[in-house]
Design a protein around this motif. Structure first.
Motif, PDB file in Angstrom:
ATOM      1  N   VAL A   1     -17.872   5.559 102.053  1.00 31.24           N
ATOM      2  CA  VAL A   1     -17.097   6.152 103.125  1.00 31.24           C
ATOM      3  C   VAL A   1     -15.710   6.520 102.617  1.00 31.24           C
ATOM      4  CG1 VAL A   1     -16.012   5.696 105.359  1.00 31.24           C
ATOM      5  CG2 VAL A   1     -18.351   4.989 104.959  1.00 31.24           C
ATOM      6  N   ARG A   2     -15.086   5.605 101.890  1.00 31.75           N
ATOM      7  CA  ARG A   2     -13.744   5.882 101.355  1.00 31.75           C
ATOM      8  C   ARG A   2     -13.798   7.048 100.377  1.00 31.75           C
ATOM      9  NH1 ARG A   2      -9.952   2.344 102.582  1.00 31.75           N
ATOM     10  NH2 ARG A   2      -8.659   3.039 100.861  1.00 31.75           N
ATOM     11  N   TYR A   3     -14.869   7.118  99.586  1.00 29.98           N
ATOM     12  CA  TYR A   3     -15.026   8.196  98.610  1.00 29.98           C
ATOM     13  C   TYR A   3     -15.132   9.555  99.297  1.00 29.98           C
ATOM     14  CZ  TYR A   3     -17.163  11.179  95.074  1.00 29.98           C
ATOM     15  OH  TYR A   3     -17.443  12.219  94.223  1.00 29.98           O
ATOM     16  N   PHE A   4     -15.987   9.640 100.300  1.00 31.33           N
ATOM     17  CA  PHE A   4     -16.202  10.917 100.978  1.00 31.33           C
ATOM     18  C   PHE A   4     -14.987  11.371 101.778  1.00 31.33           C
ATOM     19  CE2 PHE A   4     -20.763   9.789 100.415  1.00 31.33           C
ATOM     20  CZ  PHE A   4     -21.085  10.862  99.611  1.00 31.33           C
ATOM     21  N   ALA A   5     -14.176  10.432 102.240  1.00 38.61           N
ATOM     22  CA  ALA A   5     -12.972  10.777 103.002  1.00 38.61           C
ATOM     23  C   ALA A   5     -11.761  10.973 102.091  1.00 38.61           C
ATOM     24  CB  ALA A   5     -12.677   9.697 104.027  1.00 38.61           C
ATOM     25  N   HIS A   6     -11.945  10.730 100.772  1.00 44.01           N
ATOM     26  CA  HIS A   6     -10.877  10.863  99.768  1.00 44.01           C
ATOM     27  C   HIS A   6      -9.719   9.901 100.020  1.00 44.01           C
ATOM     28  CE1 HIS A   6     -12.290  15.315  99.385  1.00 44.01           C
ATOM     29  NE2 HIS A   6     -13.090  14.504  98.732  1.00 44.01           N
ATOM     30  N   LEU A   7     -10.004   8.756 100.629  1.00 42.51           N
ATOM     31  CA  LEU A   7      -8.944   7.820 100.981  1.00 42.51           C
ATOM     32  C   LEU A   7      -8.217   7.248  99.778  1.00 42.51           C
ATOM     33  CD1 LEU A   7     -10.678   5.906 103.913  1.00 42.51           C
ATOM     34  CD2 LEU A   7      -9.095   7.828 104.025  1.00 42.51           C
ATOM     35  N   ASP A   8      -8.891   7.178  98.650  1.00 41.50           N
ATOM     36  CA  ASP A   8      -8.272   6.607  97.455  1.00 41.50           C
ATOM     37  C   ASP A   8      -7.867   7.675  96.452  1.00 41.50           C
ATOM     38  OD1 ASP A   8      -8.610   3.928  98.373  1.00 41.50           O
ATOM     39  OD2 ASP A   8     -10.729   4.101  97.875  1.00 41.50           O
ATOM     40  N   LYS A  12      -6.440  14.802  96.577  1.00 39.08           N
ATOM     41  CA  LYS A  12      -7.466  15.597  97.251  1.00 39.08           C
ATOM     42  C   LYS A  12      -7.125  15.745  98.730  1.00 39.08           C
ATOM     43  CE  LYS A  12     -11.305  14.274  94.243  1.00 39.08           C
ATOM     44  NZ  LYS A  12     -12.648  13.676  94.220  1.00 39.08           N
ATOM     45  N   ILE A  13      -7.805  16.673  99.376  1.00 38.73           N
ATOM     46  CA  ILE A  13      -7.619  16.857 100.814  1.00 38.73           C
ATOM     47  C   ILE A  13      -7.911  15.540 101.524  1.00 38.73           C
ATOM     48  CG2 ILE A  13      -8.527  17.994 102.880  1.00 38.73           C
ATOM     49  CD1 ILE A  13      -9.139  20.420 101.116  1.00 38.73           C
ATOM     50  N   GLN A  14      -6.994  15.125 102.399  1.00 37.51           N
ATOM     51  CA  GLN A  14      -7.165  13.879 103.135  1.00 37.51           C
ATOM     52  C   GLN A  14      -7.780  14.163 104.503  1.00 37.51           C
ATOM     53  OE1 GLN A  14      -6.208  10.587 101.838  1.00 37.51           O
ATOM     54  NE2 GLN A  14      -6.549  11.998 100.151  1.00 37.51           N
ATOM     55  N   TYR A  15      -8.900  13.515 104.761  1.00 41.59           N
ATOM     56  CA  TYR A  15      -9.566  13.662 106.054  1.00 41.59           C
ATOM     57  C   TYR A  15      -9.100  12.538 106.973  1.00 41.59           C
ATOM     58  CZ  TYR A  15     -12.469  16.930 103.530  1.00 41.59           C
ATOM     59  OH  TYR A  15     -12.903  17.994 102.788  1.00 41.59           O
ATOM     60  N   ARG A  16      -8.961  12.844 108.230  1.00 38.43           N
ATOM     61  CA  ARG A  16      -8.515  11.852 109.200  1.00 38.43           C
ATOM     62  C   ARG A  16      -9.610  10.815 109.438  1.00 38.43           C
ATOM     63  NH1 ARG A  16      -5.678  13.477 114.166  1.00 38.43           N
ATOM     64  NH2 ARG A  16      -7.768  13.255 115.007  1.00 38.43           N
ATOM     65  N   LYS A  17      -9.228   9.553 109.415  1.00 41.79           N
ATOM     66  CA  LYS A  17     -10.190   8.477 109.641  1.00 41.79           C
ATOM     67  C   LYS A  17     -10.858   8.608 111.010  1.00 41.79           C
ATOM     68  CE  LYS A  17      -7.571   5.269 106.788  1.00 41.79           C
ATOM     69  NZ  LYS A  17      -6.780   4.035 106.767  1.00 41.79           N
ATOM     70  N   GLU A  18     -10.113   9.117 111.981  1.00 43.61           N
ATOM     71  CA  GLU A  18     -10.628   9.252 113.335  1.00 43.61           C
ATOM     72  C   GLU A  18     -11.758  10.277 113.426  1.00 43.61           C
ATOM     73  OE1 GLU A  18      -7.192  10.004 112.728  1.00 43.61           O
ATOM     74  OE2 GLU A  18      -6.719   7.885 112.870  1.00 43.61           O
ATOM     75  N   ASP A  19     -11.829  11.193 112.464  1.00 39.24           N
ATOM     76  CA  ASP A  19     -12.846  12.244 112.492  1.00 39.24           C
ATOM     77  C   ASP A  19     -14.173  11.820 111.869  1.00 39.24           C
ATOM     78  OD1 ASP A  19     -11.029  13.900 113.735  1.00 39.24           O
ATOM     79  OD2 ASP A  19     -10.417  14.888 111.884  1.00 39.24           O
ATOM     80  N   ILE A  20     -14.210  10.666 111.231  1.00 40.36           N
ATOM     81  CA  ILE A  20     -15.430  10.195 110.593  1.00 40.36           C
ATOM     82  C   ILE A  20     -16.346   9.604 111.654  1.00 40.36           C
ATOM     83  CG2 ILE A  20     -16.390   8.588 108.903  1.00 40.36           C
ATOM     84  CD1 ILE A  20     -13.690   8.806 107.421  1.00 40.36           C
ATOM     85  N   LYS A  21     -17.575  10.038 111.656  1.00 43.17           N
ATOM     86  CA  LYS A  21     -18.547   9.578 112.656  1.00 43.17           C
ATOM     87  C   LYS A  21     -19.620   8.722 111.978  1.00 43.17           C
ATOM     88  CE  LYS A  21     -17.671  13.120 115.975  1.00 43.17           C
ATOM     89  NZ  LYS A  21     -16.285  13.099 115.759  1.00 43.17           N
ATOM     90  N   ALA A  22     -19.910   7.596 112.585  1.00 41.01           N
ATOM     91  CA  ALA A  22     -20.957   6.713 112.080  1.00 41.01           C
ATOM     92  C   ALA A  22     -22.255   7.010 112.816  1.00 41.01           C
ATOM     93  CB  ALA A  22     -20.556   5.263 112.291  1.00 41.01           C
TER      94      ALA A  22
END
Length: 98
Positions: A1-8, A12-22
């Motif tokens: 999840v962290r990889y796909f959202a580029h959190l680390d 890279k483009i940073q995606y908002r955590k709120e936009d990630i859907k489980a």
């Protein structure tokens, strides 16, 4: 999840955590928690803020973070009460001795 959202990867483009859907019952909150590196950066940010605003009371720091709606920093400050409480007290006592 962290990889796909580029959190680390701040480059890279940073995606908002709120936009990630489980899906399918997955709980992703565990993976979205603040990394130890992010926490270290936030602690430095809080320490700089203490110096910048010249806080000499821990309550003033917490009130400022709450009023400014800096909730992630507030959570870090709340979970490191001993660190920031001692740091602020040390600044206060240093001032009294000067």
């Amino acid at each position: 999840v962290r990889y796909f959202a580029h959190l680390d990867n701040p480059e890279k483009i940073q995606y908002r955590k709120e936009d990630i859907k489980a899906h399918c019952g997955a709980e992703i909150e565990h993976h979205l928690s603040i990394s130890s590196n992010e926490k270290a950066i936030m602690k430095r940010e809080i320490q700089s803020l203490i110096r910048e605003k010249d806080f000499i009371e821990y309550a003033d720091l917490l009130d400022y973070l709450l009023d400014a709606q800096l909730y992630e920093l507030l959570d870090v400050a709340n979970s490191h009460t001993l660190l920031f409480g001692k740091y602020i007290a040390s600044r206060k006592y240093k001032r009294q001795g000067a």
